[in-house]
Structures are given as structure tokens and as C-alpha cells.
Design a protein around this motif. Sequence first.
Motif, PDB file in Angstrom:
ATOM      1  N   LYS A 116       4.461  -1.943  11.477  1.00  0.00           N
ATOM      2  CA  LYS A 116       3.119  -1.568  11.910  1.00  0.00           C
ATOM      3  C   LYS A 116       2.340  -2.825  12.273  1.00  0.00           C
ATOM      4  O   LYS A 116       2.316  -3.798  11.502  1.00  0.00           O
ATOM      5  CB  LYS A 116       2.374  -0.809  10.796  1.00  0.00           C
ATOM      6  N   ASP A 162       3.660   0.752   2.847  1.00  0.00           N
ATOM      7  CA  ASP A 162       3.402  -0.335   3.795  1.00  0.00           C
ATOM      8  C   ASP A 162       3.411  -1.648   3.040  1.00  0.00           C
ATOM      9  O   ASP A 162       2.587  -1.876   2.141  1.00  0.00           O
ATOM     10  CB  ASP A 162       2.052  -0.148   4.495  1.00  0.00           C
ATOM     11  N   TYR A 163       4.355  -2.515   3.387  1.00  0.00           N
ATOM     12  CA  TYR A 163       4.435  -3.837   2.759  1.00  0.00           C
ATOM     13  C   TYR A 163       3.954  -4.879   3.768  1.00  0.00           C
ATOM     14  O   TYR A 163       4.584  -5.094   4.802  1.00  0.00           O
ATOM     15  CB  TYR A 163       5.858  -4.148   2.317  1.00  0.00           C
ATOM     16  N   PHE A 164       2.838  -5.524   3.489  1.00  0.00           N
ATOM     17  CA  PHE A 164       2.233  -6.478   4.420  1.00  0.00           C
ATOM     18  C   PHE A 164       2.854  -7.860   4.236  1.00  0.00           C
ATOM     19  O   PHE A 164       2.846  -8.425   3.145  1.00  0.00           O
ATOM     20  CB  PHE A 164       0.721  -6.545   4.204  1.00  0.00           C
ATOM     21  N   ALA A 175       2.808  -5.210   8.922  1.00  0.00           N
ATOM     22  CA  ALA A 175       3.381  -4.562   7.742  1.00  0.00           C
ATOM     23  C   ALA A 175       4.733  -3.932   8.074  1.00  0.00           C
ATOM     24  O   ALA A 175       4.934  -3.399   9.177  1.00  0.00           O
ATOM     25  CB  ALA A 175       2.439  -3.487   7.206  1.00  0.00           C
ATOM     26  N   LYS A 179      -3.842   6.395   1.765  1.00  0.00           N
ATOM     27  CA  LYS A 179      -3.170   5.328   1.011  1.00  0.00           C
ATOM     28  C   LYS A 179      -4.091   4.888  -0.129  1.00  0.00           C
ATOM     29  O   LYS A 179      -5.301   4.844   0.012  1.00  0.00           O
ATOM     30  CB  LYS A 179      -2.860   4.139   1.924  1.00  0.00           C
ATOM     31  N   TYR A 218      -3.706   0.913  14.757  1.00  0.00           N
ATOM     32  CA  TYR A 218      -2.360   0.429  14.444  1.00  0.00           C
ATOM     33  C   TYR A 218      -1.360   0.954  15.464  1.00  0.00           C
ATOM     34  O   TYR A 218      -1.553   2.001  16.080  1.00  0.00           O
ATOM     35  CB  TYR A 218      -1.933   0.832  13.027  1.00  0.00           C
ATOM     36  N   GLU A 276       0.857  -1.190   0.000  1.00  0.00           N
ATOM     37  CA  GLU A 276       0.000   0.000   0.000  1.00  0.00           C
ATOM     38  C   GLU A 276       0.889   1.234   0.000  1.00  0.00           C
ATOM     39  O   GLU A 276       1.783   1.370   0.843  1.00  0.00           O
ATOM     40  CB  GLU A 276      -0.917  -0.003   1.219  1.00  0.00           C
ATOM     41  N   SER A 304       6.859  -0.836   7.293  1.00  0.00           N
ATOM     42  CA  SER A 304       6.487   0.512   6.838  1.00  0.00           C
ATOM     43  C   SER A 304       7.730   1.369   6.635  1.00  0.00           C
ATOM     44  O   SER A 304       8.564   1.506   7.542  1.00  0.00           O
ATOM     45  CB  SER A 304       5.555   1.175   7.869  1.00  0.00           C
ATOM     46  N   GLU A 331      -6.939   3.672  11.274  1.00  0.00           N
ATOM     47  CA  GLU A 331      -7.003   3.641   9.820  1.00  0.00           C
ATOM     48  C   GLU A 331      -8.416   3.258   9.396  1.00  0.00           C
ATOM     49  O   GLU A 331      -8.992   2.299   9.919  1.00  0.00           O
ATOM     50  CB  GLU A 331      -5.990   2.630   9.289  1.00  0.00           C
ATOM     51  N   GLN A 365       2.909   1.478  15.752  1.00  0.00           N
ATOM     52  CA  GLN A 365       4.106   1.556  14.905  1.00  0.00           C
ATOM     53  C   GLN A 365       5.343   1.670  15.775  1.00  0.00           C
ATOM     54  O   GLN A 365       5.395   2.474  16.707  1.00  0.00           O
ATOM     55  CB  GLN A 365       3.998   2.769  13.972  1.00  0.00           C
TER      56      GLN A 365
END
Length: 223
Positions: A110, A61-63, A69, A222, A123, A23, A71, A173, A125
Motif C-alpha cells: 500500500k 498493514d506493516y509500515f 506498508a 483499523k 492509498y 496496524e 499489507s 483512509e 494498493q
Amino acid sequence: MKKLLLALLTVAASTGAASAQVEIGLKLSPSVTNLRTESPSASSFQNESSKLAIGGGLIVDYFFGQNYAFSTGLQLVGKGGTISYFNESDQKRYEQKIGIQYLEIPVTVKLFTNDVATDTKLYFQLGGSLGGAIAGKIDGNKRFTDPVTGNENKALDYVILPDAAVLLGFGAEYQLGQSTKVFAGLSYHRGLLNIDNYFEDERDLSDVTLKNSEFALDLGIKF
């Protein structure tokens, strides 16, 4: 032919699944920043006041799990504050309002909850950030004349260029559509490096430490 079509469909499906894990968005972060000071009592460095700044930039953000994720991104942020110190040679106290612009890369994780309300998740972080100073001002000017020595320097020469910080944050979010989300949160950035590049080297004031601190309101979208 059927095998080729099946292979293409498989690749397309796997590509779609992979892209759904990433995302990308934009963030705007108004913040309150200050400089934490430490020095011997002879020079008595003190944090006098904070400064308001604004930053923002790209977030990614890579899940790697449904609620987890990695981030990162690329962000332009402002830091600094007003400090004062005592000069023994003329028995006077001096103030400096320091403003620094950094280009930063956050390196964080995250953690998302399940929905706490319709289409809404919380969330948390945590991680850090790495940055480099790209511009600076002292008392609103890019060049500064030291009132004690009379020497003129670039304001950016007063600080070391690299910086690193611990980053802690939380927020909420909200899912607007199939792929659009908005978020709002608070984050604290605690600088780890002594950024002073002047007082010890040019003024022979020993054991002077200046470190960045920042409280930010994180607002973003996002896609």
C-alpha cells in the motif's frame, strides 16, 4: 539499578515504536464476480452473468516507511458466476451457476499520500493474493448431477482448489482517533489460474479455461 531501569525504558520505547508500525483491522467487502471463459468454438463456453458476493476478514498493514506498508491478512471471499456451453452430442446449450468460497491471503503493498484533507489520506494498493477453495455450489446445491452424463459430483470437485490473482485497488483512509482509522476503497482481483477441474477431465471438452474476476467495495476499520 539505574542502568537496569534505563535498559527497560529503552526496550519499552523500542517496542512501542515497533508496535506503532503495525496496524490490524477488519474488512468487509461486497463484490461483483464473474468467470472469464475461453474455449474452442465447438463447445463455445460463455460468461452469461455475474454474481453478488460478500467477503471479509482480518487485515494487517506493516509500515516500513511513513507512507509505505506491506499489507496482508486472512479473508473469506465468494467468487463465481453463471456460464454456458454447447454440447455437441445432443445439440443443446447448458447453463451452470457456479459459486465458490475461498480462504485468501493477500500479498500487497500500500502506498499512502500525505494528507489531502484533515486526517485523510489516499492509498493505492497493488500486488496479488493466494487462496484455496473451501466450499462450492452449482445452481445453489453442494452436489450437482451432470444433465449430459447423469453422474453426480460434489460441486467443489468442479474446480481446482488453489487460486492466485493480481490485486489492484485504491481508496481513502480517515484517522478517527490516536490509533483508530476507517477506510473505503475499490479493488479489482483478476484470477491467473484456470480453475476448471471437470470439463476437460470428465467431459473431454478440450482447451476449456475458466478464470475468476472480482470487483470489490472494501470497507474497514483499523485499531
